[in-house]
Scaffold this motif. Structure first.
Motif, short mmCIF file in Angstrom:
data_model
loop_
_atom_site.label_atom_id
_atom_site.label_comp_id
_atom_site.label_asym_id
_atom_site.label_seq_id
_atom_site.Cartn_x
_atom_site.Cartn_y
_atom_site.Cartn_z
N GLN A 157 2.51 -14.38 21.87
CA GLN A 157 2.15 -15.20 20.71
C GLN A 157 1.85 -14.30 19.50
O GLN A 157 2.24 -14.60 18.38
CB GLN A 157 0.92 -16.07 21.04
N LYS A 158 1.19 -13.16 19.77
CA LYS A 158 0.89 -12.22 18.69
C LYS A 158 2.20 -11.68 18.07
O LYS A 158 2.33 -11.57 16.85
CB LYS A 158 0.06 -11.05 19.26
N GLY B 240 -1.71 -13.05 25.65
CA GLY B 240 -1.59 -13.42 24.23
C GLY B 240 -0.64 -12.55 23.43
O GLY B 240 -0.46 -12.76 22.22
#
Ligand code: NAI
Length: 509
Positions: free
Chosen positions: A44-45, A41
């Motif tokens: 995306q962060k 993730g």
């Protein structure tokens, strides 16, 4: 050499502080961008962080809303490293670890085309050493952005021993096409900025250690007299002492313990105590809501002498004379027959610019009476503060006359202890010396030193342009006097600076 066409894909690996910023810069220039991170993730962060920054800009009216949408639309999160195959340029901004970076680039060599340029954003690892693990080290180059990447102008383009000239030139042209100022440097410890900036912290720390003044006062003199945006102590508090101390230690070790880079015990103690700066709530200064701003020592008002004599000449003499006349002081000027320094006789005081010796030593050596030395200013016309130091032999009355004179010229006055070279002068001379040595050792050009220090750390003037303004011969004198005062190799004059001083030339001639 041409920049990478904007239709070409740029891949960014590592979507943390630097990677996210670099991805934004490439997308803002118009490239399709692939963003990859090994952390679950994390890419995306990183993208969300870019968006949060862009949203703020739109809200402040600094970016049209459709530009934000277009920019974000050009950044795509990549699920695997294999997805980066179409990239023409891959910029790596992952963890600062040689083996991990080597492994990543070796894998990329099997994924991307042989023409793909592989760039590392490393701050401290050798591009030559990263390249040693690659089948095509000629395609590897350093592309060192500064934090925050979308804001800071500078990009250092680093050539390793095997880097192809055209690869470095393409990355240079690409950085410029992205609105950055690029400088070219050989892969050497600290590159340009992290090497040449060392004395900015080190000299401040030395002066503090010797009781020249407290940290807040030294910061104020560096800002308001030296024209630096931040003083060394507030800047170290902002960077974090763990980070700043680690960089100093790594540069010191990488240059085989050269005393010019010796770390400071004062900073080590802060690290040992966990006083890391702003991020831990305490460094040189305390932080937090309701914590008062540290007091700067400023002299109380004294009357100015009504008449002064100015003897000799200096590049800043006209400015000082104009300031004195504006204050209603009668100025008598006198040419010098000998090669003695520019001095101002005001009341009981003799004022002179520091030449790297203590005032106490100057009194004995030059038979000057009641000497008060003043520090170097970026521009005496616009400076709002000046640092003064009196010799041990100088009377209180002479000091008060000197203070009154500078106050009449519109300056706040900070009294420093009689430290050789005061604070702005010795710092600027050591910055220029380090810049000169980088040029002397073929790391980069004179212009690159000045561009790097202005674009990478916001110095008000490049250190070598500043040396030209002071007079390279005077810079050499200050360094020689510091070397004599301390008996330390740390202050040895760079051979290039010494050469320029011998002929009376400048770095930019
Ligand atoms: P960071 O810790 O904020 O981000 C690093 C990212 O890389 C993390 O998201 C992590 O998950 C990811 N990552 C780690 N290993 C990976 C791997 N093997 N493959 C893919 N992703 C991986 O770090 P930061 O501060 O952005 O630094 C990154 C690089 O940039 C370092 O080489 C650092 O020396 C350099 N740099 C840092 C500056 C700064 O002020 N933080 C300034 C200039 C350069």
């Amino acid at each position: 050499m041409n920049a990478l066409e904007i239709t070409k894909t740029v891949a960014v690996i590592g979507a943390g502080t630097m990677g996210a910023g670099v991805a934004q810069v490439a997308a803002a220039a118009g490239h399709p961008v692939l963003l990859f991170d090994a952390g679950a993730g994390a890419a995306q962060k990183g993208l969300d962080q870019i968006d949060a920054g862009l949203e703020k800009q739109v809200a402040r009216g600094r970016m049209p809303a459709d530009e934000r949408i277009a920019l974000l639309g050009r950044i795509q999160v990549a699920a695997t490293l294999e997805d980066l195959a179409p990239a023409a340029l891959v910029i790596e901004a992952i963890v600062e670890n040689l083996a991990v970076k080597q492994e990543l680039f070796a894998r990329l060599e099997t994924i991307c085309s042989p023409e793909t340029i592989l760039a590392s954003n490393t701050s401290s690892l050798s591009i030559t050493a990263i390249g040693a693990a690659l089948a095509r080290p000629q395609q590897l180059v350093g592309m060192h952005f500064f934090n925050p990447a979308p804001v800071m102008k500078l990009v250092e383009v680093i050539r390793g021993l095997a880097t192809d000239e055209t690869v470095a030139e393409t990355v240079f042209a690409t950085a410029e096409a992205w609105g950055k100022q690029a400088v070219l440097a050989r892969s050497t410890p600290g590159f340009i900025v992290n090497r040449v900036a060392r004395p900015f912290y080190a000299e401040g720390l030395r002066v503090l250690q010797e009781g020249g003044a407290d940290a807040a006062t030294l910061d104020a003199v560096m800002r308001e007299c030296g024209g630096f945006r931040m003083g060394p102590f507030e800047l170290m508090d902002l960077i974090g002492h763990d980070v700043n101390y680690a960089v100093t230690c790594s540069v010191h070790a990488a240059y085989y313990g050269d005393p010019r880079f010796t770390p400071s015990l004062i900073q080590k103690e802060l690290v040992d105590a966990g006083f890391l700066g702003r991020k831990s709530g305490r460094g040189f200064f305390p932080y937090g809501t309701g914590v008062p701003v540290p007091a700067v020592q400023t002299a109380s008002p004294f009357p100015a002498p009504q008449q002064v004599r100015v003897i000799g000449d200096a590049p800043f003499a006209t400015t000082l004379i104009a300031l004195m006349q504006k204050a209603g002081i009668t100025v008598e000027t006198e040419a010098r027959e000998d090669d003695g320094d520019f001095v101002i006789l005001a009341g009981e005081a003799t004022l002179a610019l520091t030449d790297g010796r203590s005032a106490t030593e100057c009194v004995l050596a030059d038979e000057l009476e009641a000497l008060v030395l003043f520090d170097l200013a970026l521009d005496y016309g616009t400076a709002t503060r000046v640092g003064l130091a009196r010799a041990d032999q100088t009377s209180q009355q002479a000091l008060e006359d000197a203070i009154g004179l500078w106050q009449a010229m519109g300056k706040q006055v900070s009294i420093l202890d009689d430290i050789p070279g005061l604070v702005v002068m010795r710092t600027v001379c050591m910055l220029a010396n380090e810049g000169a040595d980088a040029v002397n050792q073929q790391v980069c050009s004179v212009a690159a030193v000045d561009t790097a220090m202005q674009g990478g750390v916001n110095y008000p003037l490049g250190p070598l342009a500043w040396a030209d303004r002071i007079g390279v011969a005077r810079v050499a004198t200050v360094l020689d006097n510091l070397a004599a005062s301390y008996g330390e190799d740390r202050y040895r004059c760079s051979p290039l600076l010494a050469r320029r001083a011998m002929t009376g030339g400048g770095f930019h001639d």
